[in-house]
Design a protein around this motif. Sequence first.
Motif, PDB file in Angstrom:
ATOM      1  N   SER A 493     107.221  94.068  60.480  1.00  0.00           N
ATOM      2  CA  SER A 493     106.775  93.966  59.652  1.00  0.00           C
ATOM      3  C   SER A 493     107.158  95.228  58.488  1.00  0.00           C
ATOM      4  CB  SER A 493     104.983  94.082  59.341  1.00  0.00           C
ATOM      5  OG  SER A 493     104.223  93.308  60.050  1.00  0.00           O
ATOM      6  N   GLY A 494     108.101  96.101  59.208  1.00  0.00           N
ATOM      7  CA  GLY A 494     108.851  97.594  58.298  1.00  0.00           C
ATOM      8  C   GLY A 494     110.500  96.910  58.507  1.00  0.00           C
ATOM      9  N   ALA A 495     110.401  95.715  58.416  1.00  0.00           N
ATOM     10  CA  ALA A 495     111.855  94.718  57.934  1.00  0.00           C
ATOM     11  C   ALA A 495     111.955  94.394  56.341  1.00  0.00           C
ATOM     12  CB  ALA A 495     112.495  94.270  59.072  1.00  0.00           C
ATOM     13  N   VAL A 496     113.048  94.462  56.000  1.00  0.00           N
ATOM     14  CA  VAL A 496     112.898  93.173  54.411  1.00  0.00           C
ATOM     15  C   VAL A 496     111.734  92.146  54.546  1.00  0.00           C
ATOM     16  CG1 VAL A 496     114.620  92.798  53.249  1.00  0.00           C
ATOM     17  CG2 VAL A 496     114.780  94.993  54.267  1.00  0.00           C
ATOM     18  N   ARG A 497     112.174  91.755  56.107  1.00  0.00           N
ATOM     19  CA  ARG A 497     111.456  90.365  55.336  1.00  0.00           C
ATOM     20  C   ARG A 497     110.382  90.385  56.812  1.00  0.00           C
ATOM     21  NH1 ARG A 497     116.708  86.552  55.285  1.00  0.00           N
ATOM     22  NH2 ARG A 497     117.455  87.908  57.273  1.00  0.00           N
ATOM     23  N   GLY A 498     109.947  91.743  57.234  1.00  0.00           N
ATOM     24  CA  GLY A 498     108.591  91.153  57.350  1.00  0.00           C
ATOM     25  C   GLY A 498     107.455  91.464  57.179  1.00  0.00           C
ATOM     26  N   GLY A 499     106.109  91.370  57.583  1.00  0.00           N
ATOM     27  CA  GLY A 499     105.106  91.180  56.725  1.00  0.00           C
ATOM     28  C   GLY A 499     103.981  90.081  57.008  1.00  0.00           C
ATOM     29  N   ALA A 500     102.816  89.667  57.328  1.00  0.00           N
ATOM     30  CA  ALA A 500     102.044  88.789  58.283  1.00  0.00           C
ATOM     31  C   ALA A 500     102.771  88.017  59.354  1.00  0.00           C
ATOM     32  CB  ALA A 500     102.268  87.566  56.984  1.00  0.00           C
ATOM     33  N   VAL A 501     101.266  87.592  60.214  1.00  0.00           N
ATOM     34  CA  VAL A 501     101.837  86.373  60.991  1.00  0.00           C
ATOM     35  C   VAL A 501     103.590  85.844  60.573  1.00  0.00           C
ATOM     36  CG1 VAL A 501     100.872  85.200  63.472  1.00  0.00           C
ATOM     37  CG2 VAL A 501     100.300  86.904  61.813  1.00  0.00           C
ATOM     38  N   SER A 502     105.088  86.816  61.009  1.00  0.00           N
ATOM     39  CA  SER A 502     105.970  85.315  60.880  1.00  0.00           C
ATOM     40  C   SER A 502     106.632  85.586  62.032  1.00  0.00           C
ATOM     41  CB  SER A 502     106.601  86.022  59.451  1.00  0.00           C
ATOM     42  OG  SER A 502     106.707  87.407  59.696  1.00  0.00           O
ATOM     43  N   GLY A 503     107.048  86.801  62.394  1.00  0.00           N
ATOM     44  CA  GLY A 503     107.704  86.734  63.893  1.00  0.00           C
ATOM     45  C   GLY A 503     109.996  87.030  63.277  1.00  0.00           C
ATOM     46  N   LEU A 504     109.407  87.374  62.120  1.00  0.00           N
ATOM     47  CA  LEU A 504     111.100  87.333  61.192  1.00  0.00           C
ATOM     48  C   LEU A 504     111.297  88.493  61.211  1.00  0.00           C
ATOM     49  CD1 LEU A 504     109.961  86.348  57.477  1.00  0.00           C
ATOM     50  CD2 LEU A 504     111.200  84.463  58.913  1.00  0.00           C
ATOM     51  N   GLY A 505     110.052  90.030  61.633  1.00  0.00           N
ATOM     52  CA  GLY A 505     110.451  91.261  61.710  1.00  0.00           C
ATOM     53  C   GLY A 505     111.678  90.670  63.372  1.00  0.00           C
ATOM     54  N   GLY A 506     111.076  90.399  63.742  1.00  0.00           N
ATOM     55  CA  GLY A 506     111.199  90.243  65.359  1.00  0.00           C
ATOM     56  C   GLY A 506     112.296  89.135  65.382  1.00  0.00           C
ATOM     57  N   GLN A 507     112.629  88.427  64.686  1.00  0.00           N
ATOM     58  CA  GLN A 507     113.341  87.492  64.809  1.00  0.00           C
ATOM     59  C   GLN A 507     114.759  87.784  64.357  1.00  0.00           C
ATOM     60  OE1 GLN A 507     115.632  85.721  62.264  1.00  0.00           O
ATOM     61  NE2 GLN A 507     116.637  84.073  63.200  1.00  0.00           N
ATOM     62  N   ASN A 508     114.538  88.560  62.890  1.00  0.00           N
ATOM     63  CA  ASN A 508     116.239  89.204  62.476  1.00  0.00           C
ATOM     64  C   ASN A 508     116.450  90.325  63.206  1.00  0.00           C
ATOM     65  OD1 ASN A 508     114.676  88.852  58.734  1.00  0.00           O
ATOM     66  ND2 ASN A 508     114.899  87.138  60.518  1.00  0.00           N
ATOM     67  N   ALA A 509     115.860  91.113  63.736  1.00  0.00           N
ATOM     68  CA  ALA A 509     116.512  91.903  64.737  1.00  0.00           C
ATOM     69  C   ALA A 509     117.187  91.587  65.506  1.00  0.00           C
ATOM     70  CB  ALA A 509     115.297  93.385  65.208  1.00  0.00           C
ATOM     71  N   ALA A 510     116.378  91.135  66.990  1.00  0.00           N
ATOM     72  CA  ALA A 510     117.117  90.248  67.401  1.00  0.00           C
ATOM     73  C   ALA A 510     118.512  89.900  67.255  1.00  0.00           C
ATOM     74  CB  ALA A 510     116.882  89.705  67.977  1.00  0.00           C
ATOM     75  N   MET A 511     118.527  89.116  65.890  1.00  0.00           N
ATOM     76  CA  MET A 511     119.667  88.056  65.607  1.00  0.00           C
ATOM     77  C   MET A 511     120.948  89.312  64.865  1.00  0.00           C
ATOM     78  SD  MET A 511     119.938  85.101  66.174  1.00  0.00           S
ATOM     79  CE  MET A 511     118.521  85.020  67.635  1.00  0.00           C
TER      80      MET A 511
END
Length: 517
Positions: A493-511
């Motif tokens: 959730s500390g990624a720029v688009r992290g926060g809430a139940v989104s998986g975005l931090g994980g997807q963004n990091a993987a990409m």
Amino acid sequence: MPTTAEPDVVIVGGGHNALVAAAYLAQAGRRVVVLEARDELGGAVAGARLFPGVDARVSRFSYLVSLLPDQVVADLGLDLELRSRRVASYTPIPYGDLLVGDGEEATRRSFTALTGDPAAYEAWTGFYARVAELAAVVAPTLTEPLPRAADLRARVPADVWRDLVERPVGEVLERTFSDDTVRGVVLTDALIGTFARADDASLVQNRCFLYHLVGNGTGEWRVPVGGMGRVADELVRAARHAGADLRTGTVVTRITPLLGGGAEVTLADGSRLGAPIVLLGCAPAVAARLLGEGTVPADEPEGSQLKVNLLLRRLPRLRSGVDPATAFAGTLHLGQGYARLDEAYAEAAAGVLPDPLPSEVYCHTLTDPSILGEDLRAGGHQTLTLFGVHAPARLFRDDPDGMRDRARDAALRALQAVLAEPLEDCLATDAEGRPCVEVVTPVDLEADLRMPGGHIFHGDLAWPWLADGTEPRTPAEAWGVATAHPGVLRCGSGAVRGGAVSGLGGQNAAMAVLAGA
């Protein structure tokens, strides 16, 4: 199969974002090891049987899904069913009530009856149509490299961008709606998970508002069948199926960046594990301590929410006479008028717990009874989740147990005020005869999940785009997951688009990793 060779990627933390990153990278052929300090994976998304001897698997910390992109679900092959709720929200107040959902005509009549203004419903739908214009532009970019603010601004009506991005959200609410209840219902989406006023100059409330309303372009909050634990279970399955090595009970004590990139991770047992890529699924404040960077008190996040989980033998009757199956089907707003929310903020900022505590309640089992065992379902049992706002961690530091009890009472008073019968008469009991009530304060969240300050977003949310004049130099910067150390990336959730139940931090990091980090 688990990895046996030296890993390509080590992920610190086993929350839902970490599992998303692990699944993506393992699918791409990377050797991935996930290190989770707790004995279970999933972090705040995990389900639990909270009450001894009671067959109910409750979403202990989180409860609804909006921001998890359909693309992530499809990419990882997650077997999830997300159901829509029949009612969006219900707000009982002494002189009337507001029902949103259950059909357009019923909603229109409710607005008119409450406000006395036949145009009130059109103001509501017009406002959310404007929000949808911004959401439709932003949502598709969340699984891509960060867009530039100027590019998004050019695609959104100027007044929409001004009202939702550049000026405190309270200004547009006060200009658009005349009724205190309506203003408050809208404002709640700007406050869940943050501690701010409607007119806060920092605009942290605007960022929170955007994240609550942008998911998949619609902002709809849906019910995960099987509870949030089902989301965690599916992410664990996907990561393991792809070949990731998921280790629990593994405490990381230090992360040492390496000169050539990546880092060496030291574990509590003294062993070390190095990799060219280390992803940080932990909160930024935790990562700073592991990296030996430390933080100052001003940088420490502070959560501001209270969560109460309840199991009832039946839903209680309401003073308004509205069918409980309607009142609890969506979000039941309690004491969340616009003026009361501001008053409660001032009380909490002054060190006083708001009482009654502005809260909202939802019943998972009206939409998805599968989290209950067969006997409980047959007996008509229901779960309730109460989420209170303006309950900052600072209020609980000196006396965690005593303040937890006071906060529980303040939250349940807000609920009891709208009921036509004692809540106690409806509560189920566990195998030892105790009422099925669990209370989670910010300091409990901090202790249980290692979230500093109990902040559910790991810190204040960021705008999900690049500021004007910013030029990313690496894939990690382009995806919003960079740290000061090459090969050490944020994935939580500390990624720029992290926060809430989104998986975005994980997807963004993987990409970012697959693009060369």
